[in-house]
Write a protein that holds these residues in place. Structure first.
Motif, mmCIF file in Angstrom:
data_model
loop_
_atom_site.group_PDB
_atom_site.id
_atom_site.type_symbol
_atom_site.label_atom_id
_atom_site.label_comp_id
_atom_site.label_asym_id
_atom_site.label_seq_id
_atom_site.Cartn_x
_atom_site.Cartn_y
_atom_site.Cartn_z
ATOM 1 N N PRO A 23 0.834 -1.203 0.000
ATOM 2 C CA PRO A 23 0.000 0.000 0.000
ATOM 3 C C PRO A 23 0.868 1.251 0.000
ATOM 4 N N ALA A 24 0.267 2.384 -0.310
ATOM 5 C CA ALA A 24 1.027 3.622 -0.467
ATOM 6 C C ALA A 24 1.820 3.970 0.785
ATOM 7 N N HIS A 25 1.227 3.788 1.952
ATOM 8 C CA HIS A 25 1.917 4.208 3.175
ATOM 9 C C HIS A 25 3.073 3.280 3.541
ATOM 10 N N GLU A 26 3.142 2.112 2.878
ATOM 11 C CA GLU A 26 4.261 1.196 3.110
ATOM 12 C C GLU A 26 5.227 1.138 1.936
ATOM 13 N N THR A 27 5.008 1.964 0.937
ATOM 14 C CA THR A 27 5.888 2.011 -0.231
ATOM 15 C C THR A 27 7.017 3.003 0.023
ATOM 16 N N TRP A 40 9.202 3.599 -4.975
ATOM 17 C CA TRP A 40 8.379 4.454 -5.840
ATOM 18 C C TRP A 40 9.200 4.974 -7.018
#
Length: 250
Positions: free
Chosen positions: A98-102, A107
């Protein structure tokens, strides 16, 4: 690909070691085009050897598409055969989170390979492509159109590729055609860790009722690169067995 066969122009395929890229390279070679296969994987050499064993003309180049110096090696290898008439930008990387764990590094790496790699490939091959009135085919994904959990960077790059397709088609037409394919659930190595039950569920979410094969994507790519698609440019074509239009409701 008959037009490329006739004029001796070369097809450059990135991410060609396996999966869709390998199927595309095999298809172009079978249709008579010399093919340059580019990939970071060492398996790309074996893929090129299989093409040569089948009577095709192919050479493998170990190259990272996000590295501009790698593109110099790709074009040098292509020019040993002739000018580049087709560029298939297919290389990708993905990290599922998920975005908060990327992580920022992840990225940036996904953007560099999936999106910037296409930009660099176009710049490296553009003079040849315009001279040959050639074709670019970009591999995006149904993730460009639909949200699935855990792929924020990947989906962003795939959406960006559809926009880049339209921009390039406008920028360089009529001398160059640029199109995009959006594969859905295609049976590649990415499915190796998926259970049979999950595969059945994914197949059931397509109108075709099955997973696709890389060769089925390659057939669409070959059409878009050929003179038979001479009036098709700027298009984003799903190759997903109807996954993108299938909805179940009671």
């Amino acid at each position: 690909m008959q037009d490329q066969q006739d004029n001796g122009a070369v097809a450059v395929v990135t991410g060609a070691a396996q999966g869709i890229g390998a199927a595309v390279a095999h298809r172009f070679a079978a249709d008579g085009a010399p093919v340059v296969l580019a990939d970071v994987s060492p398996h790309v050499a074996a893929t090129a050897e299989r093409i040569r064993s089948a009577g095709g003309r192919a050479v493998a180049v170990h190259a990272d598409v996000s590295d501009e110096s790698g593109w110099a090696r790709v074009t040098e290898a292509a020019h040993a055969f002739g000018p580049v008439g087709t560029l298939v930008s297919n290389a990708y990387t993905v990290e599922i989170a998920p975005a908060h764990e990327t992580a920022l590094e992840s990225w940036q790496r996904q953007l560099s390979v999936n999106l910037t790699g296409t930009f660099l490939g176009v710049r490296a091959c553009l003079d040849d492509l315009l001279d040959q009135r050639g074709s670019i085919v970009i591999t995006s994904s149904v993730h460009a159109w639909f949200g699935l959990p855990g792929r924020p960077a990947y989906a962003t790059t795939k959406g960006g590729l559809t926009a880049l397709t339209r921009q390039l088609a406008v920028e360089y037409g009529p001398g160059l055609r640029v199109n995009c394919v959006l594969p859905g659930p295609i049976r590649t190595a990415a499915w190796d860790g998926v259970s049979e039950e999950d595969r059945r569920q994914s197949a059931a979410q397509t109108a075709a009722g099955r997973l696709g094969d890389p060769e089925e994507v390659a057939a669409v790519v070959a059409f878009l690169a050929s003179a038979e698609a001479s009036y098709v440019t700027g298009a984003s074509i799903p190759v997903d067995g109807g996954w993108s239009i299938y909805k179940a409701s009671s």
